[in-house]
Motif scaffolding. Structure first.
Motif, PDB file in Angstrom:
ATOM      1  N   ALA A   1      12.307  -7.322  14.317  1.00  0.00           N
ATOM      2  CA  ALA A   1      13.176  -6.202  14.216  1.00  0.00           C
ATOM      3  C   ALA A   1      12.922  -5.699  12.975  1.00  0.00           C
ATOM      4  CB  ALA A   1      14.349  -6.269  14.833  1.00  0.00           C
ATOM      5  N   GLN A   2      13.075  -6.485  11.865  1.00  0.00           N
ATOM      6  CA  GLN A   2      13.112  -5.814  10.498  1.00  0.00           C
ATOM      7  C   GLN A   2      11.512  -5.284  10.328  1.00  0.00           C
ATOM      8  OE1 GLN A   2      14.468  -9.030   8.265  1.00  0.00           O
ATOM      9  NE2 GLN A   2      16.612  -8.623   8.394  1.00  0.00           N
ATOM     10  N   ALA A   3      10.641  -6.058  10.477  1.00  0.00           N
ATOM     11  CA  ALA A   3       9.350  -5.671  10.178  1.00  0.00           C
ATOM     12  C   ALA A   3       8.916  -4.364  11.117  1.00  0.00           C
ATOM     13  CB  ALA A   3       8.202  -6.846  10.913  1.00  0.00           C
ATOM     14  N   LEU A   4       9.444  -4.196  12.237  1.00  0.00           N
ATOM     15  CA  LEU A   4       9.146  -3.020  12.787  1.00  0.00           C
ATOM     16  C   LEU A   4       9.947  -1.907  12.401  1.00  0.00           C
ATOM     17  CD1 LEU A   4       7.480  -2.162  15.501  1.00  0.00           C
ATOM     18  CD2 LEU A   4       9.666  -2.689  16.917  1.00  0.00           C
ATOM     19  N   PHE A   5      11.185  -1.963  12.198  1.00  0.00           N
ATOM     20  CA  PHE A   5      11.936  -0.965  11.872  1.00  0.00           C
ATOM     21  C   PHE A   5      12.488  -0.763  10.384  1.00  0.00           C
ATOM     22  CE2 PHE A   5      13.231  -1.830  16.104  1.00  0.00           C
ATOM     23  CZ  PHE A   5      12.699  -0.889  16.667  1.00  0.00           C
ATOM     24  N   ARG A   6      12.295  -1.660   9.409  1.00  0.00           N
ATOM     25  CA  ARG A   6      12.843  -1.295   8.094  1.00  0.00           C
ATOM     26  C   ARG A   6      11.848  -0.263   7.398  1.00  0.00           C
ATOM     27  NH1 ARG A   6      11.074  -6.894   5.266  1.00  0.00           N
ATOM     28  NH2 ARG A   6       9.044  -6.960   5.278  1.00  0.00           N
ATOM     29  N   PRO A   7      12.346   0.271   6.321  1.00  0.00           N
ATOM     30  CA  PRO A   7      11.700   1.338   5.634  1.00  0.00           C
ATOM     31  C   PRO A   7      10.549   0.481   4.963  1.00  0.00           C
ATOM     32  CG  PRO A   7      13.797   1.441   5.052  1.00  0.00           C
ATOM     33  CD  PRO A   7      13.873   0.240   5.971  1.00  0.00           C
ATOM     34  N   TYR A   8       9.074   1.005   5.126  1.00  0.00           N
ATOM     35  CA  TYR A   8       8.150   0.326   4.659  1.00  0.00           C
ATOM     36  C   TYR A   8       7.851   0.469   3.033  1.00  0.00           C
ATOM     37  CZ  TYR A   8       2.952  -0.484   3.862  1.00  0.00           C
ATOM     38  OH  TYR A   8       1.871  -0.941   3.321  1.00  0.00           O
ATOM     39  N   LYS A   9       7.149  -1.000   2.710  1.00  0.00           N
ATOM     40  CA  LYS A   9       7.080  -0.882   1.199  1.00  0.00           C
ATOM     41  C   LYS A   9       5.596  -1.352   1.316  1.00  0.00           C
ATOM     42  CE  LYS A   9      11.718  -1.325  -0.633  1.00  0.00           C
ATOM     43  NZ  LYS A   9      12.571  -2.117  -1.344  1.00  0.00           N
ATOM     44  N   VAL A  10       4.638  -0.744   0.132  1.00  0.00           N
ATOM     45  CA  VAL A  10       3.427  -1.414  -0.135  1.00  0.00           C
ATOM     46  C   VAL A  10       3.723  -2.516  -0.919  1.00  0.00           C
ATOM     47  CG1 VAL A  10       2.495   1.061   0.154  1.00  0.00           C
ATOM     48  CG2 VAL A  10       3.351   0.292  -1.980  1.00  0.00           C
ATOM     49  N   ARG A  11       2.576  -3.366  -0.745  1.00  0.00           N
ATOM     50  CA  ARG A  11       2.449  -4.570  -1.723  1.00  0.00           C
ATOM     51  C   ARG A  11       1.494  -4.359  -2.909  1.00  0.00           C
ATOM     52  NH1 ARG A  11       0.851  -9.027   2.911  1.00  0.00           N
ATOM     53  NH2 ARG A  11       2.957  -8.922   4.047  1.00  0.00           N
ATOM     54  N   PHE A  12       2.284  -4.315  -4.163  1.00  0.00           N
ATOM     55  CA  PHE A  12       1.494  -4.099  -5.270  1.00  0.00           C
ATOM     56  C   PHE A  12       2.190  -4.805  -6.371  1.00  0.00           C
ATOM     57  CE2 PHE A  12       0.548  -1.679  -9.236  1.00  0.00           C
ATOM     58  CZ  PHE A  12      -0.962  -1.850  -9.074  1.00  0.00           C
ATOM     59  N   THR A  13       1.632  -5.703  -6.992  1.00  0.00           N
ATOM     60  CA  THR A  13       2.372  -6.592  -8.012  1.00  0.00           C
ATOM     61  C   THR A  13       2.546  -6.019  -9.256  1.00  0.00           C
ATOM     62  OG1 THR A  13       1.426  -8.617  -6.960  1.00  0.00           O
ATOM     63  CG2 THR A  13       2.331  -8.685  -9.014  1.00  0.00           C
ATOM     64  N   CYS A  14       3.729  -5.646  -9.727  1.00  0.00           N
ATOM     65  CA  CYS A  14       4.074  -5.107 -11.213  1.00  0.00           C
ATOM     66  C   CYS A  14       3.435  -6.129 -12.054  1.00  0.00           C
ATOM     67  CB  CYS A  14       5.510  -4.948 -11.150  1.00  0.00           C
ATOM     68  SG  CYS A  14       5.725  -4.346 -12.992  1.00  0.00           S
ATOM     69  N   GLN A  15       2.705  -5.552 -13.221  1.00  0.00           N
ATOM     70  CA  GLN A  15       2.115  -6.333 -14.037  1.00  0.00           C
ATOM     71  C   GLN A  15       3.106  -6.839 -15.064  1.00  0.00           C
ATOM     72  OE1 GLN A  15      -1.203  -7.531 -13.823  1.00  0.00           O
ATOM     73  NE2 GLN A  15      -1.227  -6.257 -12.101  1.00  0.00           N
ATOM     74  N   VAL A  16       4.365  -6.289 -15.099  1.00  0.00           N
ATOM     75  CA  VAL A  16       5.395  -6.583 -16.203  1.00  0.00           C
ATOM     76  C   VAL A  16       6.547  -7.559 -15.740  1.00  0.00           C
ATOM     77  CG1 VAL A  16       7.369  -5.802 -17.669  1.00  0.00           C
ATOM     78  CG2 VAL A  16       5.119  -4.241 -17.319  1.00  0.00           C
ATOM     79  N   CYS A  17       6.958  -7.292 -14.325  1.00  0.00           N
ATOM     80  CA  CYS A  17       7.975  -8.332 -13.861  1.00  0.00           C
ATOM     81  C   CYS A  17       7.444  -9.007 -12.710  1.00  0.00           C
ATOM     82  CB  CYS A  17       9.391  -7.371 -13.643  1.00  0.00           C
ATOM     83  SG  CYS A  17       9.159  -6.272 -12.125  1.00  0.00           S
ATOM     84  N   GLY A  18       6.444  -8.764 -12.084  1.00  0.00           N
ATOM     85  CA  GLY A  18       5.956  -9.399 -10.924  1.00  0.00           C
ATOM     86  C   GLY A  18       6.407  -8.906  -9.540  1.00  0.00           C
ATOM     87  N   LEU A  19       7.169  -7.774  -9.628  1.00  0.00           N
ATOM     88  CA  LEU A  19       7.954  -7.175  -8.269  1.00  0.00           C
ATOM     89  C   LEU A  19       6.691  -6.984  -7.217  1.00  0.00           C
ATOM     90  CD1 LEU A  19      10.443  -6.530  -6.736  1.00  0.00           C
ATOM     91  CD2 LEU A  19      10.222  -4.090  -7.603  1.00  0.00           C
ATOM     92  N   MET A  20       6.675  -7.380  -6.215  1.00  0.00           N
ATOM     93  CA  MET A  20       5.476  -7.205  -5.271  1.00  0.00           C
ATOM     94  C   MET A  20       5.574  -6.118  -4.224  1.00  0.00           C
ATOM     95  SD  MET A  20       4.706 -11.246  -4.337  1.00  0.00           S
ATOM     96  CE  MET A  20       3.162 -10.944  -3.718  1.00  0.00           C
ATOM     97  N   ARG A  21       6.631  -5.574  -3.861  1.00  0.00           N
ATOM     98  CA  ARG A  21       7.085  -4.751  -2.949  1.00  0.00           C
ATOM     99  C   ARG A  21       7.733  -3.096  -3.467  1.00  0.00           C
ATOM    100  NH1 ARG A  21       6.347  -5.617   2.513  1.00  0.00           N
ATOM    101  NH2 ARG A  21       6.049  -7.671   3.006  1.00  0.00           N
ATOM    102  N   HIS A  22       6.876  -2.101  -3.285  1.00  0.00           N
ATOM    103  CA  HIS A  22       7.506  -0.785  -3.969  1.00  0.00           C
ATOM    104  C   HIS A  22       7.398   0.077  -2.756  1.00  0.00           C
ATOM    105  CE1 HIS A  22       6.994  -2.732  -8.044  1.00  0.00           C
ATOM    106  NE2 HIS A  22       5.780  -3.373  -7.590  1.00  0.00           N
ATOM    107  N   GLU A  23       8.042   1.378  -2.967  1.00  0.00           N
ATOM    108  CA  GLU A  23       8.056   2.707  -2.244  1.00  0.00           C
ATOM    109  C   GLU A  23       6.629   2.974  -2.152  1.00  0.00           C
ATOM    110  OE1 GLU A  23      10.312   3.343  -0.334  1.00  0.00           O
ATOM    111  OE2 GLU A  23      11.775   1.840  -1.309  1.00  0.00           O
ATOM    112  N   PRO A  24       6.128   3.521  -1.187  1.00  0.00           N
ATOM    113  CA  PRO A  24       4.601   4.156  -0.974  1.00  0.00           C
ATOM    114  C   PRO A  24       4.471   5.334  -2.140  1.00  0.00           C
ATOM    115  CG  PRO A  24       5.594   3.908   1.068  1.00  0.00           C
ATOM    116  CD  PRO A  24       6.773   3.725   0.182  1.00  0.00           C
ATOM    117  N   ASP A  25       5.134   5.849  -2.679  1.00  0.00           N
ATOM    118  CA  ASP A  25       5.067   6.881  -3.538  1.00  0.00           C
ATOM    119  C   ASP A  25       5.764   6.543  -5.000  1.00  0.00           C
ATOM    120  OD1 ASP A  25       7.864   7.054  -2.922  1.00  0.00           O
ATOM    121  OD2 ASP A  25       7.874   9.216  -2.856  1.00  0.00           O
ATOM    122  N   ALA A  26       6.094   5.249  -5.243  1.00  0.00           N
ATOM    123  CA  ALA A  26       6.428   4.907  -6.389  1.00  0.00           C
ATOM    124  C   ALA A  26       5.499   5.072  -7.746  1.00  0.00           C
ATOM    125  CB  ALA A  26       7.227   3.461  -6.563  1.00  0.00           C
TER     126      ALA A  26
END
Length: 267
Positions: A226-251
């Motif tokens: 259910a979370q995968a189906l309904f939660r707000p979508y975030k793209v996978r892109f690794t931040c080169q500084v802190c390593g965070l892997m999920r971001h807002e599509p327009d971040a």
């Protein structure tokens, strides 16, 4: 060692050519390779259908020949995939491959491993979590919401059929009321959804513990789906500084460290 001794033999050259051809089929991007992989995935789906239907076919004459035929197909496919991989040793160490090897063993020794045959449906999980599937069929949905949804759904469906097979294998004909595979499936679904009509129960303390495991595990997997189906979508892109892997599509900046990020956009 002479130069003649270091030359590859005819058998080695034939093996190299075979591996190159298989690598082109299993990992190439040509139209012929894509059609080949689609055919392999179609065969996989047929095998999964056989695994699900196996409890209904087990008492028929055709079951054992079908079982061995499926074993031959799966063994041929796994051998070809191993040869197509860059290293057979690294291929066989992959968790998905180990699960497939276990499935193959239950097919090769159906009488010895009959009580573990219900684990064959793990093939659902290995198929929909494999790079082979996502590079062929799911490449348009790779790293999107639908990849998460399909993976979560495959895990949930796999759990339902594994739990059903376990209950059927252990408790069929017992005093709890499990008289067939459909009853086991019915019990699993009612336990997973916590509906709990009570017309079928697993006897004893062990049965109650198994019911608890099915309920907790099933609810967890259902919530994950259910979370995968309904939660707000975030793209996978690794931040080169802190390593965070999920971001807002327009971040434009990483919300964890504020670093500038450049998320590729195909639109």
């Amino acid at each position: 060692m002479t130069a003649a001794d270091s030359k590859p033999t005819a058998r080695q050259r034939a093996l190299w050519r075979l591996r190159a051809k298989l690598r082109a089929l299993y990992h190439g991007e040509s139209p012929g390779a894509v059609r080949f992989r689609l055919g392999v995935i179609g065969v996989d789906l047929v095998l999964i259908a056989f695994f699900i239907a196996a409890p209904f076919l087990r008492d028929t004459r055709a079951f054992l020949p079908l079982d061995l035929a499926v074993a031959a197909i799966l063994a041929a496919d796994m051998t070809a995939r191993a040869l197509a991989w860059r290293s057979v040793k690294s291929w066989i160490k992959r968790p998905i491959v180990l699960v497939d090897l276990f499935v193959l063993l239950t097919l090769l020794f159906p009488t010895i491993l009959i009580n573990l045959a219900f684990l064959r449906v793990l093939r659902i999980w290995t198929l929909f979590h494999s790079d082979f599937f996502w590079e062929t069929v799911g490449h348009r949905f790779d790293d999107t919401r639908w990849e998460d949804v399909i993976r979560a759904a495959a895990t949930l469906v796999t759990f339902v059929f594994v739990a059903t097979g376990f209950v059927y294998t252990i408790y069929v004909g017992d005093e709890g009321g499990v008289s067939g595979y459909v009853d086991a499936l019915y019990f699993t679904v009612t336990s997973l959804t916590t509906t709990g009509y009570g017309d079928i129960i697993l006897p004893g303390i062990t049965g109650r513990l198994i019911s608890i495991v099915i309920m907790i595990s099933g609810i967890t997997l259902f919530v994950r789906f259910a979370q995968a189906l309904f939660r707000p979508y975030k793209v996978r892109f690794t931040c080169q500084v802190c390593g965070l892997m999920r971001h807002e599509p327009d971040a434009v900046h990483c919300k964890a460290c504020g670093a500038l990020i450049n998320i590729p956009n195909e639109d």
